[in-house]
Each structure stands twice: as C-alpha cells, then as structure tokens.
Design a protein around this motif. Sequence first.
Motif, PDB file in Angstrom:
ATOM      1  N   ASP A 122       0.860  -1.172   0.000  1.00  0.00           N
ATOM      2  CA  ASP A 122       0.000   0.000   0.000  1.00  0.00           C
ATOM      3  C   ASP A 122       0.904   1.232   0.000  1.00  0.00           C
ATOM      4  OD1 ASP A 122      -1.709   2.174   0.873  1.00  0.00           O
ATOM      5  OD2 ASP A 122      -3.103   0.693   1.660  1.00  0.00           O
ATOM      6  N   ALA A 123       0.640   2.178  -0.878  1.00  0.00           N
ATOM      7  CA  ALA A 123       1.478   3.375  -0.974  1.00  0.00           C
ATOM      8  C   ALA A 123       1.426   4.216   0.289  1.00  0.00           C
ATOM      9  CB  ALA A 123       1.039   4.222  -2.168  1.00  0.00           C
ATOM     10  N   ARG A 124       0.449   3.963   1.154  1.00  0.00           N
ATOM     11  CA  ARG A 124       0.338   4.698   2.412  1.00  0.00           C
ATOM     12  C   ARG A 124       1.175   4.085   3.525  1.00  0.00           C
ATOM     13  NH1 ARG A 124      -6.095   4.382   2.637  1.00  0.00           N
ATOM     14  NH2 ARG A 124      -5.503   2.265   2.011  1.00  0.00           N
ATOM     15  N   HIS A 153       1.790  11.055   0.183  1.00  0.00           N
ATOM     16  CA  HIS A 153       2.837  12.080   0.074  1.00  0.00           C
ATOM     17  C   HIS A 153       3.830  11.969   1.233  1.00  0.00           C
ATOM     18  CE1 HIS A 153       0.713  13.910  -3.215  1.00  0.00           C
ATOM     19  NE2 HIS A 153      -0.357  14.113  -2.484  1.00  0.00           N
ATOM     20  N   ALA A 154       3.318  11.715   2.433  1.00  0.00           N
ATOM     21  CA  ALA A 154       4.193  11.598   3.602  1.00  0.00           C
ATOM     22  C   ALA A 154       5.144  10.413   3.461  1.00  0.00           C
ATOM     23  CB  ALA A 154       3.360  11.462   4.877  1.00  0.00           C
ATOM     24  N   HIS A 220      -4.263  19.322  -3.444  1.00  0.00           N
ATOM     25  CA  HIS A 220      -3.011  18.651  -3.808  1.00  0.00           C
ATOM     26  C   HIS A 220      -1.804  19.430  -3.288  1.00  0.00           C
ATOM     27  CE1 HIS A 220      -4.506  15.364  -6.244  1.00  0.00           C
ATOM     28  NE2 HIS A 220      -5.243  16.179  -6.969  1.00  0.00           N
ATOM     29  N   VAL A 221      -1.817  20.739  -3.481  1.00  0.00           N
ATOM     30  CA  VAL A 221      -0.686  21.558  -3.042  1.00  0.00           C
ATOM     31  C   VAL A 221      -0.542  21.498  -1.525  1.00  0.00           C
ATOM     32  CG1 VAL A 221       0.215  23.909  -2.895  1.00  0.00           C
ATOM     33  CG2 VAL A 221      -0.746  23.073  -5.047  1.00  0.00           C
ATOM     34  N   VAL A 225       2.759  20.154   0.574  1.00  0.00           N
ATOM     35  CA  VAL A 225       3.465  21.040   1.493  1.00  0.00           C
ATOM     36  C   VAL A 225       3.465  20.476   2.910  1.00  0.00           C
ATOM     37  CG1 VAL A 225       3.435  23.336   2.544  1.00  0.00           C
ATOM     38  CG2 VAL A 225       3.075  23.090   0.078  1.00  0.00           C
ATOM     39  N   ALA A 226       2.341  19.885   3.324  1.00  0.00           N
ATOM     40  CA  ALA A 226       2.252  19.303   4.660  1.00  0.00           C
ATOM     41  C   ALA A 226       3.232  18.156   4.848  1.00  0.00           C
ATOM     42  CB  ALA A 226       0.827  18.818   4.926  1.00  0.00           C
ATOM     43  N   ALA A 227       3.615  17.501   3.751  1.00  0.00           N
ATOM     44  CA  ALA A 227       4.567  16.397   3.821  1.00  0.00           C
ATOM     45  C   ALA A 227       6.019  16.882   3.811  1.00  0.00           C
ATOM     46  CB  ALA A 227       4.342  15.443   2.640  1.00  0.00           C
TER      47      ALA A 227
END
Length: 269
Positions: A122-124, A153-154, A220-221, A225-227
């Motif tokens: 899983d990509a998560r 993203h994280a 998405h942005v 950014v949060a990551a």
Amino acid sequence: MSAPLPPSHAGYFEVPDDEGGTAARGWWDANAAEYLDEHRAFLGDAGFRWGPEGLTEDEAGLLGDVAGARVLEVGAGAAHCSRWLAARGATVVATDVSAGMLGRAAVLDAAAGTRVPAVQADARSLPFADGGFDVVFTSFGAIPFVPDAERVHAEAARVLRPGGRWVFSVTHPLRWAFPDDPTFLGMTANRPYFDRRPYVETDDQGHVAYAEYHRTLGDHVRDVVAAGLRVRDVVEPEWPEWNDQVWGGWGPERGAYLPGTAVFVTTKD
C-alpha cells in the motif's frame, strides 16, 4: 454511520474511508487483465506515459537524469514505467497494492526481457527505510484511489533522500466538474468543482466495489506542502494532434479545450 448504498449503482456518495480506501485492491485484481489488454498498444510493455494525452517521460524529463538513480514507483500497475527506467540505467523497484496487476507485470517482464523487482504494498505504508531513494513517482497510481492521499505524500517524502524528487500525475482537478464524456457533450460543467464526494461504484449487494477520490488543485498543493515537500512545477499536458484514441473521459475532442491530466513535480528539502 453512513446510509446504505444502492446496489449495482454508480454515482457520487459519501462512503466510509475504510471501505473506499480498500476497494481498489479488489477492483484492480479483477480487472487487471482486461485493462492492460485494452491499453497495451498505447502503454507499450516498457513505455512511460504520464497520462492519456500521451506525454512521455522521454519528452518531459520530469524525473531528471535517472542513470544510476535509486527509483521507486508506487501504484505501478504492471510496471510499464519502471521497465522503461530500468532500461535507462536506473535501479528501480515497483510497488502496487494489487496482486493481479503485479502478476501481469511478471508477464510483461518476460515479454520485454527486462525484470523489475516488484513488491505488493500500500502506498500509504511503504516497506522501505527512510531516505533510500533518489526519486519516487507514480503515473495515475495510488493517489486517486485513497481518501487520505496525504499519507501517500508523507510516505514518499519519508523514503526520499534530501534533495530527492517526488513526481505524480492525476486526473486534472478541473475535470471533476464535467461529465465523464470525452466529446463536445462533455464541455458543460454539471457538478461543483468543490464537491469532494468520491465517485463510487457498488456491487449487487450495495458494497463499495470501486472508489475514486477528487481533490482540488489547492488540496493537492496543501497535501504536498504538509509532507515537507516543495512544488517545483505543475505540468498540464496539451492534447497532441497525433493522438486520436479515446480513453474513458479523455479524447481529442474535449482534450483540445480542457486539461485532463496534471503532473506535480516536487522535491524534498
């Protein structure tokens, strides 16, 4: 508690995150062979396209120089892109949540004569150490099929080395305001761009069989950014004259007027 869903139906519904976020595995297991057979000529056994418009990585160069680079593909499907990268000197690993897709990847490895290491994941929640890759990417994989893309993203940021690159393509957010019709009939917006309910298909018992999630450009942005990643570019491929194929809601008629794909290029500071 969410309301029961209608059986054998398709539409935009609120669904529990655990149901929507796990539906992709079963759907792709069941449909991998049909999907890949239908699109094999366009994708190639070892080709790298960023979306239905046909933009190739050879043309775009969004991953940078990959010779000698450690590269991870998430949501790889049958690993077409990874196979292309391996042929250009990258040390690449392909991951996907679907065993059906990875089984087809092994078939294409044999056909192309290029073996790509593949991991079901899983990509998560990636089974790799921190900072182990120079590049992480996905072409229409993982992100559309989970309610919590911020975790994708994280994880990409976690496994990237400092200065590494995370690149991902998704359905262009604008497209969600329009019907899934690639012709001129699909040129009139029929739902709010800001309606974030996923597109859901149910089985004959009313269970979630397929879920695809909409995020605005700003979503998405913010997730990136949060990551801890920095947006370097957003590429919106134009529809080329040579491409006359229709792929779901993508096609030359509407593609001449409205974007269908967005590719985000980001880096880890």
